[in-house]
Design a protein around this motif. Structure first.
Motif, PDB file in Angstrom:
ATOM      1  N   THR A  42      99.247  53.203  24.304  1.00 58.20           N
ATOM      2  CA  THR A  42      98.458  54.422  24.522  1.00 58.20           C
ATOM      3  C   THR A  42      97.257  54.457  23.577  1.00 58.20           C
ATOM      4  N   GLU A  61     100.842  56.934  33.445  1.00 56.21           N
ATOM      5  CA  GLU A  61     101.737  56.726  32.312  1.00 56.21           C
ATOM      6  C   GLU A  61     103.162  56.545  32.822  1.00 56.21           C
ATOM      7  N   ASP A  69     102.612  61.112  26.265  1.00 57.05           N
ATOM      8  CA  ASP A  69     101.381  60.306  26.325  1.00 57.05           C
ATOM      9  C   ASP A  69     100.380  60.914  27.315  1.00 57.05           C
ATOM     10  N   GLU A 114     100.098  52.340  32.216  1.00 56.66           N
ATOM     11  CA  GLU A 114     100.902  52.016  31.034  1.00 56.66           C
ATOM     12  C   GLU A 114     102.356  51.907  31.466  1.00 56.66           C
TER      13      GLU A 114
HETATM   14 MG   LIG Z   1     102.529  55.085  25.064  1.00 56.57          MG
END
Ligand SMILES: [Mg+2]
Ligand SMILES: Nc1nc2c(ncn2[C@@H]2O[C@H](COP(=O)(O)OP(=O)(O)OP(=O)(O)O)[C@@H](O)[C@H]2O)c(=O)[nH]1
Length: 213
Positions: A42, A61, A69, A114
């Motif tokens: 992140t 995310e 995040d 992510e």
């Molecule tokens: Mg993260």
């Protein structure tokens, strides 16, 4: 068991290819961001996206639980959307389809995903990406390419984050790079400190270059 696993991979690959094709058609470049828990995925994205100012960016995310995040990114003005897997250790293409159907239509820019913090399973599943960006960090130790080869083998670029901690940790940089080179001679390696943005310029330039291809 093997047959079932093979069919799961095949169905995932088919859906991932559809996502890849659809987003490519809209001018969206997809980056699968992989790495262990807490490596700085992140933090790297925050620094990278800031450096990419002028290029539209979105973040998906992936976490087992929480939207910490996503909240952080949104508070910084980055458009982020959360997937909670509820226990799954990796993202897959059906999860991507589900979140994309809830997001506004995206066009002409970079979509960062992510993945779940884990150096093993996320490397096994494609989710529509054009490139895989692996984030690892000094405190994790220089032996990681030897212990978790697949993620390094499949990487298009590898970030070594938290280089500010080098003086405090017995990180053997030559050993680390030798491990990467034996698995993946072509991957770019970027040494950065996401915290103070040291080294981020080269990563931004690489991202712009691959995005422009
Ligand atoms: Mg993260
Ligand atoms: N010293 C130092 N700390 C950093 C750096 N980058 C990130 N951190 C810290 O490392 C911790 C984890 O960073 P994150 O960016 O949340 O890591 P992550 O990989 O996204 O973590 P998960 O999403 O939980 O897997 C945070 O406390 C960050 O502030 C860095 O370059 N140097």
């Amino acid at each position: 068991l093997i047959e079932i696993k093979e069919s799961i991979y095949a169905e995932n690959d088919r859906q991932a290819f559809e996502i890849h094709k659809r987003l490519s058609g809209k001018g969206v470049f997809v980056v699968n961001v992989l790495g262990g828990a807490g490596a700085g995925k992140t933090s790297t994205l925050i620094a990278l996206i800031k450096g990419l100012s002028g290029i539209a960016s979105w973040v998906i995310e992936g976490d087992i639980a929480s939207d910490i995040d996503t909240e952080k990114l949104n508070s910084l003005g980055i458009n982020a959307y959360q997937i909670n897997t509820g226990g799954n250790c990796h993202l897959n293409a059906p999860m991507m389809e589900a979140i994309l159907s809830k997001m506004p239509d995206i066009q002409n820019g970079i979509l960062f995903i992510e993945n779940i913090g884990n150096m093993v399973c996320p490397a096994e599943f494609v989710i529509g990406e054009h490139v895989k960006l692996v984030v690892c960090s000094v405190p994790e130790g220089s032996d990681k390419p030897y212990k978790y080869p697949t993620i390094f083998q499949k990487a298009d670029a590898i970030v070594l984050n938290k280089i500010d901690l080098m003086p405090y940790i017995d990180f053997d940089e030559d050993f680390f790079l030798k491990g990467i080179r034996s698995l993946n001679p072509d991957a770019r390696v970027f040494k950065i400190c996401a915290k103070d943005k040291t080294g981020i310029g080269d990563l931004v330039d690489w991202m712009k270059r691959v995005n422009g291809k």
